[in-house]
Write a protein that holds these residues in place. Structure first.
Motif, PDB file in Angstrom:
ATOM      1  N   GLU A 276       0.818  -1.215   0.000  1.00  0.00           N
ATOM      2  CA  GLU A 276       0.000   0.000   0.000  1.00  0.00           C
ATOM      3  C   GLU A 276       0.850   1.263   0.000  1.00  0.00           C
ATOM      4  O   GLU A 276       0.486   2.273  -0.623  1.00  0.00           O
ATOM      5  N   GLU A 277       1.988   1.222   0.683  1.00  0.00           N
ATOM      6  CA  GLU A 277       2.839   2.411   0.777  1.00  0.00           C
ATOM      7  C   GLU A 277       3.645   2.669  -0.493  1.00  0.00           C
ATOM      8  O   GLU A 277       3.895   3.817  -0.853  1.00  0.00           O
ATOM      9  N   THR A 278       4.092   1.599  -1.154  1.00  0.00           N
ATOM     10  CA  THR A 278       5.034   1.762  -2.265  1.00  0.00           C
ATOM     11  C   THR A 278       4.527   1.238  -3.597  1.00  0.00           C
ATOM     12  O   THR A 278       5.152   1.502  -4.633  1.00  0.00           O
ATOM     13  N   GLY A 279       3.445   0.470  -3.589  1.00  0.00           N
ATOM     14  CA  GLY A 279       2.986  -0.164  -4.816  1.00  0.00           C
ATOM     15  C   GLY A 279       3.776  -1.394  -5.191  1.00  0.00           C
ATOM     16  O   GLY A 279       3.606  -1.944  -6.289  1.00  0.00           O
ATOM     17  N   PHE A 280       4.611  -1.877  -4.293  1.00  0.00           N
ATOM     18  CA  PHE A 280       5.448  -3.036  -4.600  1.00  0.00           C
ATOM     19  C   PHE A 280       4.611  -4.280  -4.871  1.00  0.00           C
ATOM     20  O   PHE A 280       3.619  -4.548  -4.192  1.00  0.00           O
ATOM     21  N   ALA A 281       5.034  -5.054  -5.871  1.00  0.00           N
ATOM     22  CA  ALA A 281       4.487  -6.382  -6.130  1.00  0.00           C
ATOM     23  C   ALA A 281       5.625  -7.247  -6.661  1.00  0.00           C
ATOM     24  O   ALA A 281       6.433  -6.769  -7.477  1.00  0.00           O
ATOM     25  N   PRO A 282       5.735  -8.482  -6.217  1.00  0.00           N
ATOM     26  CA  PRO A 282       6.812  -9.349  -6.708  1.00  0.00           C
ATOM     27  C   PRO A 282       6.700  -9.552  -8.221  1.00  0.00           C
ATOM     28  O   PRO A 282       5.602  -9.656  -8.772  1.00  0.00           O
ATOM     29  N   GLU A 283       7.849  -9.631  -8.878  1.00  0.00           N
ATOM     30  CA  GLU A 283       7.876  -9.897 -10.311  1.00  0.00           C
ATOM     31  C   GLU A 283       8.041 -11.391 -10.613  1.00  0.00           C
ATOM     32  O   GLU A 283       7.736 -11.829 -11.717  1.00  0.00           O
ATOM     33  N   PHE A 284       8.530 -12.170  -9.644  1.00  0.00           N
ATOM     34  CA  PHE A 284       8.859 -13.570  -9.883  1.00  0.00           C
ATOM     35  C   PHE A 284       7.917 -14.490  -9.120  1.00  0.00           C
ATOM     36  O   PHE A 284       7.778 -14.375  -7.906  1.00  0.00           O
ATOM     37  N   ASP A 285       7.270 -15.421  -9.843  1.00  0.00           N
ATOM     38  CA  ASP A 285       6.652 -16.541  -9.151  1.00  0.00           C
ATOM     39  C   ASP A 285       7.708 -17.645  -9.034  1.00  0.00           C
ATOM     40  O   ASP A 285       8.865 -17.458  -9.442  1.00  0.00           O
ATOM     41  N   VAL A 286       7.347 -18.796  -8.481  1.00  0.00           N
ATOM     42  CA  VAL A 286       8.351 -19.826  -8.220  1.00  0.00           C
ATOM     43  C   VAL A 286       9.000 -20.310  -9.513  1.00  0.00           C
ATOM     44  O   VAL A 286      10.232 -20.434  -9.600  1.00  0.00           O
ATOM     45  N   ARG A 287       8.209 -20.584 -10.538  1.00  0.00           N
ATOM     46  CA  ARG A 287       8.775 -21.092 -11.790  1.00  0.00           C
ATOM     47  C   ARG A 287       9.726 -20.087 -12.428  1.00  0.00           C
ATOM     48  O   ARG A 287      10.816 -20.447 -12.894  1.00  0.00           O
ATOM     49  N   ALA A 288       9.326 -18.833 -12.453  1.00  0.00           N
ATOM     50  CA  ALA A 288      10.192 -17.811 -13.047  1.00  0.00           C
ATOM     51  C   ALA A 288      11.470 -17.638 -12.224  1.00  0.00           C
ATOM     52  O   ALA A 288      12.553 -17.455 -12.790  1.00  0.00           O
ATOM     53  N   ALA A 289      11.352 -17.714 -10.909  1.00  0.00           N
ATOM     54  CA  ALA A 289      12.522 -17.563 -10.046  1.00  0.00           C
ATOM     55  C   ALA A 289      13.499 -18.716 -10.247  1.00  0.00           C
ATOM     56  O   ALA A 289      14.716 -18.506 -10.367  1.00  0.00           O
ATOM     57  N   VAL A 290      12.996 -19.943 -10.281  1.00  0.00           N
ATOM     58  CA  VAL A 290      13.879 -21.101 -10.460  1.00  0.00           C
ATOM     59  C   VAL A 290      14.563 -21.050 -11.821  1.00  0.00           C
ATOM     60  O   VAL A 290      15.764 -21.327 -11.943  1.00  0.00           O
ATOM     61  N   ALA A 291      13.837 -20.667 -12.859  1.00  0.00           N
ATOM     62  CA  ALA A 291      14.436 -20.553 -14.189  1.00  0.00           C
ATOM     63  C   ALA A 291      15.511 -19.473 -14.219  1.00  0.00           C
ATOM     64  O   ALA A 291      16.594 -19.656 -14.808  1.00  0.00           O
TER      65      ALA A 291
END
Length: 302
Positions: A276-291
């Motif tokens: 809420e303060e910064t608008g942050f949202a992760p860019e990587f789900d597990v599959r994208a992170a492992v790849a």
């Protein structure tokens, strides 16, 4: 310029990269680790610093116009707990002295999701009272103490404190044999052609890919204003061993199934305040992170 102490370690390096991506001038310091990861090469200024050396720390202000500090430098405990606390407390007080002397705008310090140990809620948010509990590790004990030490030290100084309750972070630069988290060794075994250790399939836990953690911290350092002093830093949702196993199997055909049945989801960090303060949202789900991690390991030793 924003100073990131411990900026050649995993979380620090990804924080520095995220800040550079936002157009910030960044200075990183390292002590025992002095090699610069490829994604930072030529993008940041680098200084070797023992953070316990107050004079050396303050001397950075003679060479750089530092306007904010992210203090992530820390040591690994040995056999003597007092020696560990003495070292990391000296590093913290050096950083706090510098923040006050340089009149920086914002000072962020690393805490840990471990401060919530003893709470039985399925997710942990910043307004929960911290319980008195037998903490599992000296690092967690120190991180819990860091919070009031930092906020009280900066009270009335004009420096804005930001306490970072950082979750379970992994990714490029993580110790492949980390004793704190089984996933790095599991992935590295599979990626190197070995047999991964057995894991309980549906055991769930807090987890955040390092580039996302760096982006979260950078968003807090560059936000025009902040409502709070304390923020959880993680992905905001639990992941399971099964998700990691399935992602690895996509990259390594024929990988033996080493999952054991059972397991349940443990507590994880609620990042509503950060979002809420910064608008942050992760860019990587597990599959994208492992790849992404697999691609990193092909070209890098750690």
């Amino acid at each position: 310029m924003i100073l990131v102490t411990g900026g050649l370690g995993m979380i620090g390096a990804h924080t520095a990269r995220a800040l550079a991506d936002l157009g910030q001038d960044v200075l990183v310091t390292g002590h025992r680790r002095t090699d610069v990861p490829s994604f930072l090469a030529g993008r940041v200024a680098v200084e070797t610093l023992d953070a316990t050396d107050r004079d050396a720390f303050l001397a950075l202000g003679d060479r750089y116009d530092i306007t904010a500090i992210v203090h992530l430098a820390g040591s690994i405990p040995g056999d003597d707990p007092v020696a560990f606390f003495r070292t990391d407390l000296a590093g913290l007080t050096s950083a706090l002295d510098a923040a006050r002397a340089w009149r920086v705008r914002r000072f962020a310090v690393a805490s840990s999701l471990g401060v919530y140990i003893g709470r039985d809620e399925p997710s942990w948010h910043e307004e929960l009272p911290l319980p008195t509990a037998d903490l599992p590790h000296l690092i967690v004990a120190f991180k819990k103490a860091v919070e009031p030490l930092t906020t009280h030290s900066l009270r009335g100084s004009g420096v804005e404190p930001v306490v970072l309750r950082i979750g379970t972070v992994w990714g490029p630069l993580v110790d492949p044999d980390s004793p704190f988290f089984p996933i790095p060794s599991y992935l590295n075994a599979g990626l190197s052609g070995g047999t991964p250790r057995s894991l309980v399939a549906d055991e769930g836990f807090d987890c955040c890919y390092a580039p996302d953690a760096g982006r979260a911290i950078a968003s807090l350092m560059t936000a025009p204003s902040l409502k709070y002093q304390t923020y959880n830093v993680s992905s905001g949702q639990p992941v399971t061993n099964r998700e990691f196993a399935e992602a690895l199997a996509e990259l390594v055909p024929g990988l033996p199934d080493r999952l054991q049945p059972g397991g349940e989801t443990g507590p994880y960090l609620d990042i509503s305040r950060l979002r809420e303060e910064t608008g942050f949202a992760p860019e990587f789900d597990v599959r994208a992170a492992v790849a992404d991690y697999a691609a990193w390991r092909k070209a890098n030793p750690r």
